[in-house]
Scaffold this motif. Structure first.
Motif, mmCIF file in Angstrom:
data_model
loop_
_atom_site.group_PDB
_atom_site.id
_atom_site.type_symbol
_atom_site.label_atom_id
_atom_site.label_comp_id
_atom_site.label_asym_id
_atom_site.label_seq_id
_atom_site.Cartn_x
_atom_site.Cartn_y
_atom_site.Cartn_z
ATOM 1 N N TRP A 38 -54.776 73.651 -77.481
ATOM 2 C CA TRP A 38 -54.817 72.570 -78.448
ATOM 3 C C TRP A 38 -55.596 71.399 -77.983
ATOM 4 C CZ3 TRP A 38 -54.146 73.003 -83.205
ATOM 5 C CH2 TRP A 38 -53.698 73.876 -83.663
ATOM 6 N N GLY A 39 -55.583 71.084 -76.754
ATOM 7 C CA GLY A 39 -56.551 70.025 -76.050
ATOM 8 C C GLY A 39 -58.136 70.282 -76.484
ATOM 9 N N ALA A 40 -58.300 71.739 -76.154
ATOM 10 C CA ALA A 40 -59.891 71.872 -76.662
ATOM 11 C C ALA A 40 -60.163 71.753 -77.924
ATOM 12 C CB ALA A 40 -59.891 73.311 -76.076
ATOM 13 N N ILE A 41 -59.320 72.367 -78.878
ATOM 14 C CA ILE A 41 -59.210 72.100 -80.145
ATOM 15 C C ILE A 41 -59.578 70.856 -80.636
ATOM 16 C CG2 ILE A 41 -57.984 72.433 -82.521
ATOM 17 C CD1 ILE A 41 -57.278 75.234 -81.388
ATOM 18 N N TRP A 42 -58.704 70.029 -80.165
ATOM 19 C CA TRP A 42 -58.784 68.274 -80.530
ATOM 20 C C TRP A 42 -59.952 68.031 -80.175
ATOM 21 C CZ3 TRP A 42 -53.991 64.846 -80.088
ATOM 22 C CH2 TRP A 42 -53.059 65.198 -80.870
ATOM 23 N N ILE A 119 -51.089 62.910 -87.939
ATOM 24 C CA ILE A 119 -50.937 64.183 -87.638
ATOM 25 C C ILE A 119 -50.822 64.201 -86.199
ATOM 26 C CG2 ILE A 119 -53.288 65.014 -87.626
ATOM 27 C CD1 ILE A 119 -49.931 67.161 -88.452
ATOM 28 N N ALA A 120 -51.506 63.507 -85.381
ATOM 29 C CA ALA A 120 -51.470 63.365 -83.838
ATOM 30 C C ALA A 120 -50.120 62.869 -83.284
ATOM 31 C CB ALA A 120 -52.457 62.548 -83.387
ATOM 32 N N LEU A 121 -49.595 61.900 -84.121
ATOM 33 C CA LEU A 121 -48.616 61.034 -83.775
ATOM 34 C C LEU A 121 -47.169 62.395 -84.163
ATOM 35 C CD1 LEU A 121 -48.896 57.253 -84.970
ATOM 36 C CD2 LEU A 121 -48.463 58.476 -82.551
ATOM 37 N N ILE A 122 -47.541 63.062 -85.119
ATOM 38 C CA ILE A 122 -46.445 64.045 -85.562
ATOM 39 C C ILE A 122 -46.188 65.090 -84.388
ATOM 40 C CG2 ILE A 122 -45.599 66.057 -86.932
ATOM 41 C CD1 ILE A 122 -46.883 63.966 -89.426
ATOM 42 N N VAL A 123 -47.528 65.463 -83.820
ATOM 43 C CA VAL A 123 -47.590 66.443 -82.561
ATOM 44 C C VAL A 123 -47.010 65.808 -81.437
ATOM 45 C CG1 VAL A 123 -49.372 67.620 -81.160
ATOM 46 C CG2 VAL A 123 -49.532 67.581 -83.735
ATOM 47 N N ALA A 124 -47.180 64.450 -81.245
ATOM 48 C CA ALA A 124 -46.601 63.804 -80.103
ATOM 49 C C ALA A 124 -45.185 63.771 -80.059
ATOM 50 C CB ALA A 124 -47.463 62.419 -79.755
ATOM 51 N N LEU A 125 -44.624 63.563 -81.539
ATOM 52 C CA LEU A 125 -43.199 63.787 -81.660
ATOM 53 C C LEU A 125 -42.654 64.960 -81.342
ATOM 54 C CD1 LEU A 125 -40.386 62.606 -82.693
ATOM 55 C CD2 LEU A 125 -41.110 63.159 -85.028
ATOM 56 N N GLY A 169 -57.467 64.966 -76.727
ATOM 57 C CA GLY A 169 -57.684 66.325 -76.275
ATOM 58 C C GLY A 169 -57.560 66.208 -74.731
ATOM 59 N N GLY A 170 -58.091 65.484 -73.950
ATOM 60 C CA GLY A 170 -58.006 65.428 -72.544
ATOM 61 C C GLY A 170 -56.453 65.327 -72.178
ATOM 62 N N LEU A 172 -53.719 66.403 -73.754
ATOM 63 C CA LEU A 172 -53.200 67.679 -74.132
ATOM 64 C C LEU A 172 -53.554 68.686 -72.769
ATOM 65 C CD1 LEU A 172 -53.242 68.236 -77.856
ATOM 66 C CD2 LEU A 172 -51.294 67.591 -76.250
ATOM 67 N N ILE A 173 -55.045 68.934 -72.301
ATOM 68 C CA ILE A 173 -55.544 69.565 -71.387
ATOM 69 C C ILE A 173 -54.737 69.225 -70.103
ATOM 70 C CG2 ILE A 173 -57.330 70.269 -70.021
ATOM 71 C CD1 ILE A 173 -59.070 69.813 -72.611
ATOM 72 N N LEU A 174 -54.780 67.830 -69.725
ATOM 73 C CA LEU A 174 -54.117 67.573 -68.210
ATOM 74 C C LEU A 174 -52.741 68.001 -68.417
ATOM 75 C CD1 LEU A 174 -55.838 64.033 -67.632
ATOM 76 C CD2 LEU A 174 -56.016 66.520 -66.615
ATOM 77 N N ALA A 175 -51.926 67.645 -69.579
ATOM 78 C CA ALA A 175 -50.601 68.078 -69.663
ATOM 79 C C ALA A 175 -50.278 69.536 -69.458
ATOM 80 C CB ALA A 175 -50.006 67.584 -70.968
ATOM 81 N N GLY A 176 -51.198 70.126 -70.148
ATOM 82 C CA GLY A 176 -51.123 71.900 -69.972
ATOM 83 C C GLY A 176 -51.157 72.225 -68.310
ATOM 84 N N LEU A 177 -52.270 71.684 -67.755
ATOM 85 C CA LEU A 177 -52.439 71.786 -66.375
ATOM 86 C C LEU A 177 -51.312 71.192 -65.482
ATOM 87 C CD1 LEU A 177 -56.366 70.704 -66.053
ATOM 88 C CD2 LEU A 177 -55.239 72.979 -66.003
ATOM 89 N N TRP A 178 -50.792 70.226 -66.019
ATOM 90 C CA TRP A 178 -49.870 69.593 -65.210
ATOM 91 C C TRP A 178 -48.469 70.521 -65.200
ATOM 92 C CZ3 TRP A 178 -45.705 65.720 -67.422
ATOM 93 C CH2 TRP A 178 -44.884 65.273 -66.510
ATOM 94 N N LEU A 179 -47.999 71.035 -66.731
ATOM 95 C CA LEU A 179 -47.103 72.174 -66.557
ATOM 96 C C LEU A 179 -47.286 73.355 -66.022
ATOM 97 C CD1 LEU A 179 -46.145 71.894 -70.623
ATOM 98 C CD2 LEU A 179 -45.061 70.878 -68.713
ATOM 99 N N ARG A 180 -48.602 73.945 -65.858
ATOM 100 C CA ARG A 180 -48.831 75.119 -65.205
ATOM 101 C C ARG A 180 -48.545 74.695 -63.476
ATOM 102 N NH1 ARG A 180 -54.800 77.488 -65.313
ATOM 103 N NH2 ARG A 180 -54.693 76.995 -67.201
ATOM 104 N N ARG A 181 -48.933 73.886 -63.182
ATOM 105 C CA ARG A 181 -48.622 73.314 -61.859
ATOM 106 C C ARG A 181 -47.112 73.283 -61.311
ATOM 107 N NH1 ARG A 181 -51.911 69.504 -58.856
ATOM 108 N NH2 ARG A 181 -51.476 70.812 -57.049
ATOM 109 N N ALA A 182 -46.200 72.969 -62.519
ATOM 110 C CA ALA A 182 -44.894 72.628 -62.108
ATOM 111 C C ALA A 182 -44.003 73.722 -61.283
ATOM 112 C CB ALA A 182 -43.929 72.548 -63.388
#
Length: 182
Positions: A38-42, A119-125, A169-170, A172-182
């Motif tokens: 989704w980060g890449a899509i954004w 829509i971005a705030l709804i996604v954040a929620l 977008g960045g 979301l990508i960083l959050a994904g990388l952070w989750l992957r490293r958890a």
């Protein structure tokens, strides 16, 4: 040597804690690629929207469909059978989309940046709410994303789409990388 009831209870609590942490890490690993997607899509969608604002609907509809199908694929990857929860995630995405469309129609007229921020705030929620069930890192990702959206909307209005491409977008990508490293 036998265990006392206190020792047994303590051991069971420790096992439950390890089980909970293991499940949380598993959920982080499974959902990290979805945030990166989704980060890449954004990033792509907001760059194209900045360049071709009149075509925003024609840009976002295929990107949203691709993202949804990508998430379904990523959710099913590595599983022997269809997930019982896939329909729930799909229903959640459809519910968010319907809510978004209803809000846009009720609060007309609305500008492109307002629509994008909504829509971005709804996604954040959605990430914050998911974090209440799946783990605190989702809450952090949702709060940071919301703060970045609001900052960009009010402070960088003329460059909001580019802000969302790079920072939204960045994030979301960083959050994904952070989750992957958890």
């Amino acid at each position: 040597m036998s265990l006392s009831s206190e020792q047994a209870a303590s051991a069971l609590r420790e096992i439950a804690a390890v089980e909970n942490r293991s499940g949380q890490l598993y959920r982080y690993q499974r959902t990290a690629p979805m945030l990166i997607l989704w980060g890449a899509i954004w990033a792509l969608g907001f760059v194209l929207t900045d360049r071709f604002p009149v075509q925003a609907n024609w840009i976002w509809i295929p990107l949203d469909i691709a993202g949804t199908l990508g998430c379904i694929y990523l959710g099913q990857r590595g599983k022997d059978h269809a997930s019982a929860t896939s329909w729930r995630w799909l229903a959640s995405i459809v519910s968010i989309f319907v809510f978004y469309i209803l809000v846009l129609n009720i609060f007309q007229p609305i500008t492109g940046p307002q629509s994008a921020a909504l829509i971005a705030l709804i996604v954040a929620l959605f990430y914050v709410l998911a974090g209440l069930w799946l783990g605190a890192r989702f809450v952090v990702a949702g709060v940071v994303l919301a703060a970045l959206i609001v900052f960009g909307y009010f402070m960088l209005a003329t460059h909001f789409y580019l802000w969302m491409a790079v920072v939204g977008g960045g994030a979301l990508i960083l959050a994904g990388l952070w989750l992957r490293r958890a």
